[in-house]
Design an enzyme around this catalytic site. Structure first.
Site, PDB file in Angstrom:
ATOM      1  N   ALA B 122       0.825  -1.204   0.000  1.00 54.47           N
ATOM      2  CA  ALA B 122       0.000   0.000   0.000  1.00 54.47           C
ATOM      3  C   ALA B 122       0.863   1.260   0.000  1.00 54.47           C
ATOM      4  O   ALA B 122       0.456   2.293  -0.527  1.00 54.47           O
ATOM      5  CB  ALA B 122      -0.926   0.008   1.209  1.00 54.47           C
ATOM      6  N   THR B 123       2.071   1.195   0.588  1.00 53.09           N
ATOM      7  CA  THR B 123       2.933   2.373   0.567  1.00 53.09           C
ATOM      8  C   THR B 123       3.278   2.754  -0.863  1.00 53.09           C
ATOM      9  O   THR B 123       3.209   3.927  -1.243  1.00 53.09           O
ATOM     10  CB  THR B 123       4.210   2.115   1.376  1.00 53.09           C
ATOM     11  OG1 THR B 123       3.853   1.855   2.725  1.00 53.09           O
ATOM     12  CG2 THR B 123       5.143   3.304   1.329  1.00 53.09           C
ATOM     13  N   GLN B 230      -6.610  -0.755   5.554  1.00 52.45           N
ATOM     14  CA  GLN B 230      -7.203  -1.345   6.744  1.00 52.45           C
ATOM     15  C   GLN B 230      -8.668  -1.712   6.540  1.00 52.45           C
ATOM     16  O   GLN B 230      -9.276  -2.297   7.428  1.00 52.45           O
ATOM     17  CB  GLN B 230      -7.103  -0.356   7.920  1.00 52.45           C
ATOM     18  CG  GLN B 230      -5.697  -0.010   8.327  1.00 52.45           C
ATOM     19  CD  GLN B 230      -5.036  -1.150   9.063  1.00 52.45           C
ATOM     20  OE1 GLN B 230      -5.665  -2.129   9.438  1.00 52.45           O
ATOM     21  NE2 GLN B 230      -3.738  -1.037   9.264  1.00 52.45           N
ATOM     22  N   SER B 250      -3.486  -3.375   0.669  1.00 51.66           N
ATOM     23  CA  SER B 250      -2.270  -4.002   1.182  1.00 51.66           C
ATOM     24  C   SER B 250      -2.504  -5.480   1.410  1.00 51.66           C
ATOM     25  O   SER B 250      -3.549  -5.878   1.904  1.00 51.66           O
ATOM     26  CB  SER B 250      -1.889  -3.327   2.494  1.00 51.66           C
ATOM     27  OG  SER B 250      -0.831  -4.009   3.083  1.00 51.66           O
ATOM     28  N   HIS B 252      -0.650  -7.686   3.366  1.00 51.33           N
ATOM     29  CA  HIS B 252      -0.427  -8.295   4.675  1.00 51.33           C
ATOM     30  C   HIS B 252      -1.388  -7.782   5.735  1.00 51.33           C
ATOM     31  O   HIS B 252      -1.263  -8.150   6.897  1.00 51.33           O
ATOM     32  CB  HIS B 252       1.027  -8.134   5.122  1.00 51.33           C
ATOM     33  CG  HIS B 252       1.407  -6.735   5.495  1.00 51.33           C
ATOM     34  ND1 HIS B 252       1.720  -6.367   6.773  1.00 51.33           N
ATOM     35  CD2 HIS B 252       1.537  -5.608   4.759  1.00 51.33           C
ATOM     36  CE1 HIS B 252       2.030  -5.090   6.806  1.00 51.33           C
ATOM     37  NE2 HIS B 252       1.938  -4.607   5.604  1.00 51.33           N
ATOM     38  N   THR B 290       8.686  -7.259 -12.999  1.00 50.58           N
ATOM     39  CA  THR B 290       8.039  -8.564 -12.997  1.00 50.58           C
ATOM     40  C   THR B 290       7.052  -8.649 -11.847  1.00 50.58           C
ATOM     41  O   THR B 290       7.384  -8.325 -10.710  1.00 50.58           O
ATOM     42  CB  THR B 290       9.098  -9.666 -12.823  1.00 50.58           C
ATOM     43  OG1 THR B 290      10.068  -9.521 -13.837  1.00 50.58           O
ATOM     44  CG2 THR B 290       8.470 -11.041 -12.902  1.00 50.58           C
ATOM     45  N   CYS B 376       4.726   2.340  12.358  1.00 56.27           N
ATOM     46  CA  CYS B 376       5.698   3.217  11.720  1.00 56.27           C
ATOM     47  C   CYS B 376       6.124   4.380  12.588  1.00 56.27           C
ATOM     48  O   CYS B 376       7.056   5.083  12.275  1.00 56.27           O
ATOM     49  CB  CYS B 376       5.202   3.732  10.367  1.00 56.27           C
ATOM     50  SG  CYS B 376       3.496   3.462  10.049  1.00 56.27           S
TER      51      CYS B 376
END
Lengths: 186, 452
Positions: B122-123, B230, B250, B252, B290, B376
């Protein structure tokens, strides 16, 4: 049907090897008033054309009705050089460029399968172009250095209101010619 | 163990004899320093029968669902082709797996598979959206709007855009964490190119009115980006209903693998982005490189599982969350829940315990893996900027803990956490001079603290 294909073959054959603008007075279709005037330069005619007459074009005509169909277009090539070109209504921007030796590569020959004929259209004329169809947008997505005024050259057909349009060639295409290679038009 | 390490390293060095002398001696001295340092810092390993802490930090990351791992494994060792290889079966099978994963991701958010671009997370998706849209339309549009409670990657990208010459407005939020729609409407200018507002906040769990914001932005012809990392897989998401132009997802956060994510880019009306990664034109030219087949397949499987189990998980998480909050609040006074009580995702609970320092509570609760604020910001010393934005007092901001509840949380885990939490808060408050003063009836706010 056979006659027209034969004529088309003959005309395009001559053009490939002789490189002269065809003389319409010699063409039977012109004499029979069957010529639609749809001009594509030296290459195979646009597949969407209904009658496959193809390539009748007059080099220096001065009949009054044809003045209205003249469209002046300026190409700005990669080195920044301005190349003004006189064209006719209905001409395709990609093949027009080929005719005048401008390095606009059309790798897939106007079949909407690549992005090498990507050009930047001058902003005043950009709005006058019809909305791109989804397939064109999809191919345009792949072009590097896209801008808001980007279009695919092979899909721009000249109309009278596009007079004065400036078409700038982007610095790069999806093909990597970092060695300076210039592809020959098909 | 140390002896073995030393002999092993000597053997390795001897085997590297082919390299030139200066490098050899450098390597040798490097190994020696590391060995020396190892002896100074004793690593804390778990005792023989000590159990690992309970995991209650589902907003930081989630464990991978075993079904996702099952889906990924064949692509790690057997179907290992490059999905962009056009000429052989290895490529074809990888490509079809990636396209299947793309469809699974698209189905979860109500999009067309051609609108999904796989990224590294997502970043990256956030960076691509903000920088990409702003730079593409910079000829005519110069203004970006975001909120003060966004994720750091969004805020940092906006700061970089400011340095590049763009105008950025950081909208404040109300005390409950939601943005004011009227204020947003007034802030939108004719030269606004992008509005970026996250769907569910990762620190306080607040859910923004995305549908209303989307309709507002569409009416003003402004692109709308939302960071839904989220939210996806936890609450129902539909990009067409919500009129969202760009959405970051995201892997994970939804029980998928780490290192993969996606960006939804609307095709009609077409959103154009200047790509961050240039190259061979993969992923519609927007993200060359890739596509990692095993990660993408895992991500797709995680999305499919999330879609099937969304309702069940939501109900379960709600029950557990209510249990946690009610138990804590009934036993201990002076506990504040940060963020709107209704417009929220129940699985993210941020509680502030007054008169207790957050870090000390976290250390006291060593059997439970929790965090105060987002992962973070855990390295920096500043208290959460999100809590500051919702108007929490400094002291309350320092004493906040975030409880995360997810698919694999059990009732026993919640009960254990609650019990420990109540116990430790009471103990810490006993030791706290501030708590003593409050009990005696002194108003803390009226005290003038002196500087040392």
């Amino acid at each position: 049907m056979a006659a027209s294909t034969a004529v088309r073959a003959a005309v395009s054959f001559t053009q490939k090897f002789v490189r002269v603008s065809p003389d319409c007075s010699a063409c039977p279709l012109y004499r029979l008033n069957l010529c639609t005037g749809a001009t594509d330069g030296f290459t195979a005619p646009n597949r969407h054309l209904r009658t496959s007459i193809g390539v009748c074009q007059s080099a220096d005509s001065s009949s009054p009705e044809e003045d209205e169909r003249v469209v002046n277009v300026v190409y700005i090539d990669r080195s920044g050089q301005r190349i003004p070109v006189q064209a006719r209504v209905g001409e395709n921007v990609l093949y027009l460029a080929h005719k005048h030796g401008i390095e606009l590569e059309g790798a897939c020959e106007a079949s909407l399968a690549c992005s090498t004929c990507h050009v930047y259209v001058s902003s005043e004329h950009y709005e006058k172009l019809p909305e791109p169809e989804e397939r064109e947008d999809d191919m345009l997505d792949m072009a590097p250095m896209l801008q808001e005024n980007s279009r695919l050259g092979c899909q721009i057909i000249l109309t009278p209101e596009l007079d004065g349009m400036e078409l700038t060639l982007p610095k790069v295409t999806r093909n990597f010619y970092v060695d300076g290679h210039v592809p020959k038009p098909h | 163990m140390n002896m073995m390490n030393r002999t092993l390293s000597r053997k390795l060095l001897r085997s590297m004899c082919g390299i030139s002398n200066p490098r050899l001696s450098f390597a040798q001295s490097a190994v020696n320093t590391v060995q020396g340092q190892k002896e100074l810092i004793k690593s804390r390993e778990l005792e023989k029968d000590e159990l690992r802490p309970l995991y209650m930090d589902f907003q930081a990351t989630t464990p991978m669902d075993p079904r996702v791992l099952d889906a990924m494994l064949p692509f790690q060792v057997n179907y290992y082709g490059n999905p962009h290889s056009r000429t052989h079966a290895y490529g074809w099978e990888s490509e079809s797996a990636v396209e299947k994963a793309r469809k699974q991701v698209a189905d979860l958010i109500g999009a067309d598979p051609r609108e999904i671009v796989f990224t590294s997370g997502a970043t990256e998706s956030n960076n691509m959206s903000i920088k990409g849209v702003a730079r593409f339309y910079k000829a005519k549009k110069n203004h970006i709007i975001t909120t003060q409670t966004e994720h750091k990657c969004v805020l940092d990208s906006c700061r970089i855009m400011e340095a590049e010459g763009f105008d950025v407005t950081y909208l404040p939020v109300k005390n409950n964490g939601l943005i004011d729609l009227k204020q947003l409407e007034e802030t939108i200018r004719p030269d606004t190119s992008l509005v970026s507002i996250m769907t569910v906040n990762n620190e306080i769990g607040v859910k923004q009115p995305i549908k209303e914001i989307g309709h507002l932005c569409r009416s003003k012809n402004v692109f709308f980006h939302t960071d839904a990392a989220q939210a996806v897989g936890k609450i129902p998401v539909n990009v067409n209903d919500w009129k969202v132009d760009l959405m970051s997802i995201s892997g994970h956060k939804i029980y998928g693998p780490k290192g993969v994510g996606a960006l939804y880019v609307k095709r009609r009306p077409r959103v154009r982005i200047e790509p961050l990664l240039n190259g061979g034109g993969q992923e519609r030219g927007l993200r060359s490189g890739t596509v990692p087949t095993p990660l993408a397949v895992g991500f797709g499987a995680a999305c499919e599982i999330a879609q099937q189990e969304l309702e069940y998980d939501y109900k379960r998480v709600t029950v557990l969350a209510n249990r946690l909050v009610q138990k804590i609040m009934s036993e201990i006074p002076d506990v504040v829940m940060n963020g709107d009580p209704d417009q929220r995702y129940p699985g993210c609970i941020n509680l502030s315990f007054a008169y207790v320092e957050g870090e000390s509570l976290l250390m006291a609760l060593k059997d439970v893996a929790l965090s105060s604020g987002s992962a973070c910001t855990s390295a920096s010393l500043e208290p959460s900027y999100v809590l500051r934005a919702i108007g929490a007092d400094e002291d309350l901001a320092h004493s906040s803990i975030r409880f995360g509840i997810g698919r694999f949380t059990t009732e026993e885990e919640v009960d254990f956490t609650v019990e420990k939490c109540i116990q430790q808060v009471k103990r810490l408050r006993e030791m706290s001079p501030l708590w003593e003063m409050v009990q005696e009836g002194i108003d803390i706010k009226s005290i003038k603290w002196t500087q040392h």
